[in-house]
Design a protein around this motif. Structure first.
Motif: not given
Ligand SMILES: Cc1ncc(C[n+]2csc(CCOP(=O)(O)OP(=O)(O)O)c2C)c(N)n1
Ligand code: SF4
Lengths: 197, 528
Positions: B383, B457-460
């Motif tokens: 992120c 974070g970026m992948t959920g």
């Protein structure tokens, strides 16, 4: 029967829950469906869309061809316009009227309105205020879906059943609230549509 | 059995479970993440024992999967395309060792780079490793191919790659299931040398792999996933692989007038290709990704000039294919439509309101502004990469996972006075720890900021392998405790953060600063 739908919005607005209800209703009627979603980077507040295709014949492409969509269903007005090149000339644009501004070059209200005015077939409504009147902004999505029900090619009762099945585990009160939201959205659409339809 | 409405990723996961999977090994990465998440959810609900915890990176995932196969059980390993680069050493060598339990390797490619740094095509990796590939065109095929893939892997005694692209991974459709198989019993290779790749043994194993190639081709030629549909118009013969087949057929709803070879299994079934080359004037190749098949055909003497595809602009050289590209290529009429209104502006993604990375960048930017051109910030993947965009405009590089620390070190070696690395917690344990050790061993003058949101974070928001262990890892690698700081990235601590960052940037050795606050999205999910 074939309905090609673009569902659009901003990452985090929850367009996928709308798609889930339509998908549930379609599958229950033994229709074919494909629904391409966006996961990943753009879910952080970027533009997101879902190509939802329903048909009584097998569907090949997960993506809708330009000029072939029957409906754009959008939770955000500028985002509804982003997909106009995919809308068929006879297609309908159904969108929430309230901008979500998380960027510094968001268009002026007047320019946005003018662009929306140029679309011939449209239903524009403030889903959040309708949802608020019903008791919860969380059902905004379903108000939106309700406004699109005349254009889905699926009977209204089937969409209601889809809602019942999807929200069942959250209890009867939530199901009822969502059904009221659906009806409120549909009522606006019915009012805005020419009688001939 | 009624159909399930599944994402391509979920269809793969369900197929693996139904095929008697004993373990999935993966590191998150769009568009592959939902495969493992589906198995995690299903396993939580059932009594069946299936390993499904996230691995620290793609290489550890691949090796653990190979270990499970060594022990006779069926293993699934999943990653995004760039993850294959990380796993490549283990992956290539797994073709030489071969397998015992079926091993299905899912590579999820991202043509158009929806969420990636490149659009590399994993079919080249399978070709390099000399193993078969299955490439589904839809969700049902994804299910069927994975279900059969384990058996294919056991019969051919090599891993089998299932190659998908973002569009299929993240598109939903109805999928019919097959019968559930029990898991394999623990059992081992009869050949005690199989997995011992000493040169003398490796040469024998490599020859075995070479000798098996003809058999792989024969399987492709007879596979139901490769289909020749004879047409009536000999002007074109079309080779359409994976999801590209759909974009072709979408344009010919009443049937395609040209012969079509639908490719779903590799090695490329050459006898069909030869037949098509004899019968048709031009060969069109439609494939999502690199011109993998096309290049091969271009190489055939005399064929080059009549192969149409990405390389000669028949369809675009880059990016995801779609029905419109195919319509244009064949000169089919397009539909009248609306123009894109010019009020529509780009809406790039951005860091969530309240995200700790924001406070970290606010503080870092203040110090960097004072240092001017003497300082550069090497970013990484997560992120916090969004810190490149306004209002932060904070980073000067983002290449591959872990590169922030090592690139900062290299730039410091070159004489850059203030080299800063910004890396996330999950990326740090994925690939940053070895980089940090390099820097510690030379006491390189770099400042490493591990922006710890205790999640991927970026992948959920998947579990992050280093949560709770980061200080211990850094100290263990030899970071001086006097130059290891944990901060709380909140507005009210801004001045304190600026002070610590400035102090450590001025220190001519390795320092590590860990701003730590949980990702607000992960926190919200936990509360739900
Ligand atoms: C080799 C490789 N594997 C996986 C990915 C997918 N990926 C991109 S960002 C990311 C997560 C990074 O997590 P973290 O470093 O903790 O940062 P956060 O997003 O939480 O801020 C992953 C897994 C990738 N880009 N490259
Ligand atoms: S998902 Fe989490 S880490 Fe990513 S921007 Fe949002 S709050 Fe920050």
């Amino acid at each position: 029967m074939k309905t090609d739908i673009f569902i659009s919005g901003v990452g985090g607005q929850g367009i996928l829950s709308i798609a889930a209800v339509i998908g549930e209703a379609a599958l229950h009627q033994d229709l074919y469906m494909k629904q391409a979603e966006v996961h990943g980077m753009s879910q952080r507040g970027g533009d997101v869309q879902s190509n939802l295709r329903i048909s009584d014949k097998p569907i090949y492409s997960d993506l809708i061809a330009k000029g072939k969509a029957d409906l754009i269903l959008s939770l955000e007005p500028m985002e509804s316009l982003r997909y106009l090149p995919w809308l068929s000339k006879e297609g309908w644009l159904v969108t929430n009227s309230k901008p979500l501004i998380n960027m510094n070059n968001y268009p002026e209200e007047a320019a946005l309105k003018e662009a929306l005015d140029r679309v011939p077939n449209k239903v524009i409504l403030d889903v959040e205020s309708i949802a608020k009147d019903l008791g919860s902004v969380r059902v905004s999505n379903i108000v939106m879906l309700g406004a699109a029900t005349p254009f889905l090619g699926i009977a209204y009762e089937e969409i209601e059943n889809g809602i019942r099945r999807i929200f069942d585990r959250k209890g009867q009160a939530i199901v009822e609230l969502n059904l009221r939201a659906l009806a409120a959205g549909k009522e606006v659409a019915d009012r805005m549509m020419p009688k001939s339809l | 059995m009624s159909k399930l409405l599944l994402l391509g990723d979920e269809a793969i996961a369900q197929a693996a479970l139904d095929a008697g999977l004993s373990g999935v090994y993966a590191y998150p990465g769009t568009p592959s993440t939902e495969i493992t998440e589906y198995i995690q959810n299903k396993t939580e609900q059932s009594a069946a024992k299936v390993h499904c915890q996230w691995s620290t990176n793609e290489k550890t995932a691949m090796e653990a999967a190979l270990g499970m196969s060594f022990a006779g059980k069926r293993a699934l390993v999943c990653m995004k395309h760039v993850g294959v680069n990380v796993a490549a050493d283990a992956f290539i060598n797994s073709a030489i060792t071969g397998v015992v339990g079926g091993l299905v390797f899912v590579a999820a490619d991202d043509p158009s780079m929806h969420s990636s740094q490149n659009e590399q095509d994993s079919r080249f990796y399978a070709d390099f490793a000399m193993i078969p590939v299955l490439e589904p065109s839809n969700q049902q095929e994804a299910y069927d191919m994975v279900y059969q893939g384990f058996k294919l892997s056991e019969e051919l005694e090599v891993p089998v790659m299932v190659r998908i692209t973002t569009r299929l991974a993240h598109s939903r459709s109805g999928v019919a299931r097959k019968a559930e198989c029990p898991q394999n019993e623990l059992h081992f290779s009869e050949d005690p040398k199989q997995f011992v790749l000493l040169p003398a043994i490796a040469r024998v194993r490599y020859q075995k792999l070479l000798d098996a190639q003809a058999g792989f081709l024969a399987r492709s030629e007879s596979s139901a996933f490769n289909r020749y549909e004879a047409g009536t118009d000999p002007r074109y013969g079309i080779i359409a692989s994976g999801i590209a087949y759909n974009y072709l057929m979408e344009n010919f709803p009443d049937g395609c007038p040209y012969s079509v070879l639908k490719v779903g299994q590799y090695p490329l079934p050459m006898s069909f290709v030869s037949k098509m080359a004899e019968e048709c004037a031009s060969l069109v190749v439609l494939e999502d990704g690199y011109p993998f098949i096309e290049q091969r055909l271009n190489g055939l003497p005399g064929q080059g000039s009549r192969v149409l595809g990405r390389l000669n602009g028949f369809v675009p050289r880059t990016g995801e294919l779609n029905p419109d590209h195919v319509a244009k290529a064949f000169g089919l009429p397009s539909y009248e439509t609306f123009e894109l209104p010019d009020v529509v502006q780009m809406r790039p993604p951005s860091l969530c309101a309240g995200c700790g990375h924001r406070d970290m960048y606010d503080a870092l930017n203040e110090v960097v502004a004072q240092k001017g051109l003497d300082s550069k910030v090497f970013g990484d993947i997560g992120c916090y990469t969004l810190g490149y965009l306004p209002p932060f405009k904070a980073i000067h590089a983002c290449v591959d996972m872990g590169a922030s620390i090592t690139m900062a070190k290299g730039a410091a070696d070159a004489g850059l006075p203030y080299a800063v690395a910004v890396i996330g917690d999950s990326t740090f344990t994925h690939s940053g720890m070895t980089s940090l050790l390099d820097a510690v061993n030379e006491n390189s003058p770099i400042t490493v900021i591990i922006s710890d949101n205790e999640t991927t974070g970026m992948t959920g928001g998947q579990a992050s392998a280093g949560t709770g262990k980061l200080e211990a890892i850094c100290l263990g690698l030899g970071v001086d405790p006097a130059h290891l700081h944990v901060l709380s990235p909140l507005k009210k601590h801004h001045d304190e953060m600026v002070r610590v960052i400035r102090q450590e940037m001025d220190y001519p050795g390795v320092s590590v600063i860990i701003p730590r606050r949980e990702c607000v999205q992960t926190l919200a999910r936990k509360k739900r």
